[in-house]
Design a protein around this motif. Structure first.
Motif, PDB file in Angstrom:
ATOM      1  N   PRO A  64      -3.842  -6.895  -5.430  1.00 58.59           N
ATOM      2  CA  PRO A  64      -3.625  -6.244  -4.094  1.00 58.59           C
ATOM      3  C   PRO A  64      -3.988  -7.122  -2.798  1.00 58.59           C
ATOM      4  N   LYS A  65      -5.319  -7.648  -2.935  1.00 56.85           N
ATOM      5  CA  LYS A  65      -5.731  -8.604  -1.710  1.00 56.85           C
ATOM      6  C   LYS A  65      -5.182  -9.594  -1.660  1.00 56.85           C
ATOM      7  N   TRP A  66      -4.776 -10.273  -2.719  1.00 58.30           N
ATOM      8  CA  TRP A  66      -3.929 -11.629  -2.719  1.00 58.30           C
ATOM      9  C   TRP A  66      -2.506 -11.543  -2.093  1.00 58.30           C
ATOM     10  N   LEU A  67      -1.833 -10.251  -2.557  1.00 58.36           N
ATOM     11  CA  LEU A  67      -0.455 -10.011  -2.111  1.00 58.36           C
ATOM     12  C   LEU A  67      -0.304  -9.376  -0.535  1.00 58.36           C
ATOM     13  N   LEU A  68      -1.329  -8.601  -0.120  1.00 60.34           N
ATOM     14  CA  LEU A  68      -1.438  -7.989   0.863  1.00 60.34           C
ATOM     15  C   LEU A  68      -2.086  -8.675   1.816  1.00 60.34           C
ATOM     16  N   GLY A  69      -3.129  -9.532   1.764  1.00 61.43           N
ATOM     17  CA  GLY A  69      -3.777 -10.018   2.804  1.00 61.43           C
ATOM     18  C   GLY A  69      -4.466  -9.193   3.627  1.00 61.43           C
ATOM     19  N   ARG A  70      -4.483  -9.151   4.918  1.00 60.13           N
ATOM     20  CA  ARG A  70      -5.342  -8.360   6.023  1.00 60.13           C
ATOM     21  C   ARG A  70      -5.043  -6.952   5.710  1.00 60.13           C
ATOM     22  N   ALA A  71      -3.675  -6.835   5.411  1.00 55.45           N
ATOM     23  CA  ALA A  71      -3.052  -5.288   5.346  1.00 55.45           C
ATOM     24  C   ALA A  71      -3.843  -4.578   4.156  1.00 55.45           C
ATOM     25  N   PHE A  72      -4.526  -5.445   3.517  1.00 59.84           N
ATOM     26  CA  PHE A  72      -5.405  -4.639   2.276  1.00 59.84           C
ATOM     27  C   PHE A  72      -6.437  -3.623   2.860  1.00 59.84           C
ATOM     28  N   ASP A  73      -6.810  -4.007   3.866  1.00 65.88           N
ATOM     29  CA  ASP A  73      -8.099  -3.236   4.611  1.00 65.88           C
ATOM     30  C   ASP A  73      -7.754  -2.079   5.255  1.00 65.88           C
ATOM     31  N   ILE A  74      -6.665  -1.818   5.713  1.00 66.03           N
ATOM     32  CA  ILE A  74      -5.929  -0.833   6.461  1.00 66.03           C
ATOM     33  C   ILE A  74      -5.053   0.209   5.653  1.00 66.03           C
ATOM     34  N   LEU A  75      -4.306  -0.440   4.416  1.00 64.96           N
ATOM     35  CA  LEU A  75      -3.343   0.430   3.704  1.00 64.96           C
ATOM     36  C   LEU A  75      -4.109   1.504   2.875  1.00 64.96           C
ATOM     37  N   THR A  76      -3.556   2.687   2.552  1.00 64.60           N
ATOM     38  CA  THR A  76      -4.239   3.592   1.456  1.00 64.60           C
ATOM     39  C   THR A  76      -3.174   3.428   0.105  1.00 64.60           C
ATOM     40  N   PHE A  77      -3.640   3.495  -0.843  1.00 67.52           N
ATOM     41  CA  PHE A  77      -3.112   2.973  -1.912  1.00 67.52           C
ATOM     42  C   PHE A  77      -2.384   4.130  -2.712  1.00 67.52           C
ATOM     43  N   GLU A  78      -2.475   5.482  -2.219  1.00 66.76           N
ATOM     44  CA  GLU A  78      -1.902   6.441  -2.987  1.00 66.76           C
ATOM     45  C   GLU A  78      -0.425   6.370  -2.904  1.00 66.76           C
ATOM     46  N   ARG A  79       0.187   5.868  -1.891  1.00 65.26           N
ATOM     47  CA  ARG A  79       1.527   5.557  -1.968  1.00 65.26           C
ATOM     48  C   ARG A  79       2.065   4.594  -3.167  1.00 65.26           C
ATOM     49  N   PHE A  80       1.246   3.945  -3.451  1.00 66.31           N
ATOM     50  CA  PHE A  80       1.638   2.952  -4.493  1.00 66.31           C
ATOM     51  C   PHE A  80       1.440   3.758  -5.975  1.00 66.31           C
ATOM     52  N   THR A  81       0.659   4.790  -6.042  1.00 64.26           N
ATOM     53  CA  THR A  81       0.445   5.580  -7.283  1.00 64.26           C
ATOM     54  C   THR A  81       1.802   6.339  -7.318  1.00 64.26           C
ATOM     55  N   LEU A  82       2.259   6.800  -6.074  1.00 63.54           N
ATOM     56  CA  LEU A  82       3.468   7.676  -6.204  1.00 63.54           C
ATOM     57  C   LEU A  82       4.642   6.825  -6.565  1.00 63.54           C
ATOM     58  N   TRP A  83       4.597   5.724  -6.033  1.00 64.92           N
ATOM     59  CA  TRP A  83       5.958   4.908  -6.498  1.00 64.92           C
ATOM     60  C   TRP A  83       5.868   4.405  -7.856  1.00 64.92           C
ATOM     61  N   ALA A  84       4.632   3.969  -8.506  1.00 64.13           N
ATOM     62  CA  ALA A  84       4.836   3.848  -9.884  1.00 64.13           C
ATOM     63  C   ALA A  84       4.899   5.008 -10.670  1.00 64.13           C
TER      64      ALA A  84
END
Length: 91
Positions: A64-84
């Motif tokens: 996630p840090k490689w793909l999202l860069g600086r956005a990694f610090d501000i995103l919540t990752f529960e949305r990706f759990t929902l999509w998965a």
């Protein structure tokens, strides 16, 4: 101990951030991987599921840090759990 390893070593954190969000879907993971790899038309779905699943793990993997860069610090990752979970239910 770093924050990345907390989910792996702390039972309560693992329960809150992995077991509870995925629930019974954990039992379906081997079926999803086996069927997605063996049926050609399901491979894009498997790739999308894998990508969202890796992003949902947040800081426990470096992806996630490689793909999202600086956005990694501000995103919540529960949305990706929902999509998965939604992609897994598509099977």
């Amino acid at each position: 101990m770093t924050a990345e390893r907390t989910i792996l070593l702390n039972l309560i954190a693992g329960m809150n951030y992995f077991i509870v969000p995925y629930g019974v879907l954990l039992l379906a993971f081997p079926f999803i991987v086996f069927l997605g790899a063996s049926v050609r038309r399901l491979r894009p779905l498997l790739f999308g599921f894998w990508l969202t699943f890796m992003l949902a793990l947040g800081g426990t993997t470096p992806l996630p840090k490689w793909l999202l860069g600086r956005a990694f610090d501000i995103l919540t990752f529960e949305r990706f759990t929902l999509w998965a979970a939604l992609l897994a239910l598509r099977w």
